[in-house]
Every structure is written in structure tokens, then in C-alpha cells.
Design a protein around this motif. Structure first.
Motif, PDB file in Angstrom:
ATOM      1  N   ARG A   1       0.992  -1.136  -0.056  1.00  0.00           N
ATOM      2  CA  ARG A   1       0.086  -0.130   0.056  1.00  0.00           C
ATOM      3  C   ARG A   1       0.759   1.162  -0.051  1.00  0.00           C
ATOM      4  O   ARG A   1       1.796   1.333   0.869  1.00  0.00           O
ATOM      5  CB  ARG A   1      -0.854  -0.052   1.243  1.00  0.00           C
ATOM      6  CG  ARG A   1      -1.903   1.221   1.339  1.00  0.00           C
ATOM      7  CD  ARG A   1      -2.735   0.955   2.345  1.00  0.00           C
ATOM      8  NE  ARG A   1      -3.684   2.233   2.634  1.00  0.00           N
ATOM      9  CZ  ARG A   1      -3.661   3.016   3.515  1.00  0.00           C
ATOM     10  NH1 ARG A   1      -2.613   2.934   4.450  1.00  0.00           N
ATOM     11  NH2 ARG A   1      -4.364   4.004   3.486  1.00  0.00           N
ATOM     12  N   ALA A   2       0.634   1.964  -0.791  1.00  0.00           N
ATOM     13  CA  ALA A   2       1.377   3.348  -1.029  1.00  0.00           C
ATOM     14  C   ALA A   2       0.589   4.662  -0.774  1.00  0.00           C
ATOM     15  O   ALA A   2      -0.687   4.657  -1.152  1.00  0.00           O
ATOM     16  CB  ALA A   2       2.076   3.560  -2.174  1.00  0.00           C
ATOM     17  N   THR A   3       0.822   5.516  -0.122  1.00  0.00           N
ATOM     18  CA  THR A   3       0.264   6.729   0.269  1.00  0.00           C
ATOM     19  C   THR A   3       1.054   7.823  -0.327  1.00  0.00           C
ATOM     20  O   THR A   3       2.088   8.005  -0.194  1.00  0.00           O
ATOM     21  CB  THR A   3       0.169   6.938   1.506  1.00  0.00           C
ATOM     22  OG1 THR A   3      -0.573   5.974   2.038  1.00  0.00           O
ATOM     23  CG2 THR A   3      -0.615   8.323   1.966  1.00  0.00           C
ATOM     24  N   PRO A   4       0.385   8.683  -1.235  1.00  0.00           N
ATOM     25  CA  PRO A   4       1.275   9.812  -1.948  1.00  0.00           C
ATOM     26  C   PRO A   4       1.939  10.761  -0.776  1.00  0.00           C
ATOM     27  O   PRO A   4       1.371  10.870   0.300  1.00  0.00           O
ATOM     28  CB  PRO A   4       0.016  10.624  -2.897  1.00  0.00           C
ATOM     29  CG  PRO A   4      -0.658   9.694  -3.160  1.00  0.00           C
ATOM     30  CD  PRO A   4      -0.847   8.589  -2.056  1.00  0.00           C
ATOM     31  N   GLN A   5       3.195  11.198  -1.149  1.00  0.00           N
ATOM     32  CA  GLN A   5       3.822  11.890  -0.140  1.00  0.00           C
ATOM     33  C   GLN A   5       2.991  13.256   0.155  1.00  0.00           C
ATOM     34  O   GLN A   5       2.550  13.777  -0.627  1.00  0.00           O
ATOM     35  CB  GLN A   5       5.094  12.183  -0.758  1.00  0.00           C
ATOM     36  CG  GLN A   5       5.996  12.948   0.402  1.00  0.00           C
ATOM     37  CD  GLN A   5       7.613  12.962  -0.415  1.00  0.00           C
ATOM     38  OE1 GLN A   5       7.739  12.623  -1.283  1.00  0.00           O
ATOM     39  NE2 GLN A   5       8.602  13.264   0.568  1.00  0.00           N
ATOM     40  N   GLY A   6       3.046  13.588   1.472  1.00  0.00           N
ATOM     41  CA  GLY A   6       2.465  14.381   2.103  1.00  0.00           C
ATOM     42  C   GLY A   6       0.924  14.363   2.541  1.00  0.00           C
ATOM     43  O   GLY A   6       0.380  15.330   3.014  1.00  0.00           O
TER      44      GLY A   6
END
Length: 93
Positions: free
Chosen positions: A79-84
Motif C-alpha cells: 500500500r502506498a500513500t502519496p507523499q504529503g
């Protein structure tokens, strides 16, 4: 990722305790990996699996999987969350 015995998703590891499902062409088609398998290999697989199920060889070797509540296979969840962005900002209004 642990896979439950009654998993309804159509991927190979979902049938760890229900190998008969892999004899169904529709079940195999639901898994994209089978699109890379040539017809000869697919026929050899289904013939051997059917023979092993009919003779009891599969159950002798792997029958314990039929009652195993979960299978810890090769699947992982990434799972990835956009930076910021914070974890709690899932919805947009």
C-alpha cells in the motif's frame, strides 16, 4: 497475507484446500497467471491433478490443507500513500 479456506477470490492460492476448483477452466481463467501457460502444460496439469485427486495421492500429500483455516502463501499487500498526504484523508468531498 493469510488466505482463508473459504476465500472466494479467483487466484491460485485461494484454492489451497480445494484443489478441485483448479480443474474448472473458469476458475483458472479468473487467475491471470494461467494466461501465460500454454495449452500443453495446462492439459498436463489438469490430467495430473485429476489423477492425483482420483487416486487419493493429493490427499495423502496435502490433505491437511483441506482443514487448515488459513494459508500463509506468497501474497503480500503493498500500500502506498502519496507523499504529503495523511493516513486519515481517504475521502474527498
Amino acid at each position: 497475507m493469510p488466505i482463508p479456506l473459504d476465500c472466494t477470490d479467483g487466484f491460485n492460492e485461494a484454492y489451497y484446500g480445494r484443489p478441485e476448483m483448479l480443474l474448472d477452466p473458469a476458475a483458472r481463467q479468473a487467475c491471470s497467471a494461467w494466461s501465460f501457460v500454454d495449452d500443453g502444460a495446462r492439459e498436463r496439469f489438469t490430467t495430473r491433478l485429476r489423477d492425483d485427486l482420483d487416486s487419493g495421492v493429493w490427499d495423502e500429500r496435502f490433505g491437511h490443507l483441506r482443514g487448515q483455516a488459513r494459508y500463509e502463501g506468497s501474497l503480500v499487500i503493498v500500500r502506498a500513500t502519496p507523499q504529503g498526504q495523511e493516513e486519515h484523508h481517504h475521502g474527498r468531498t
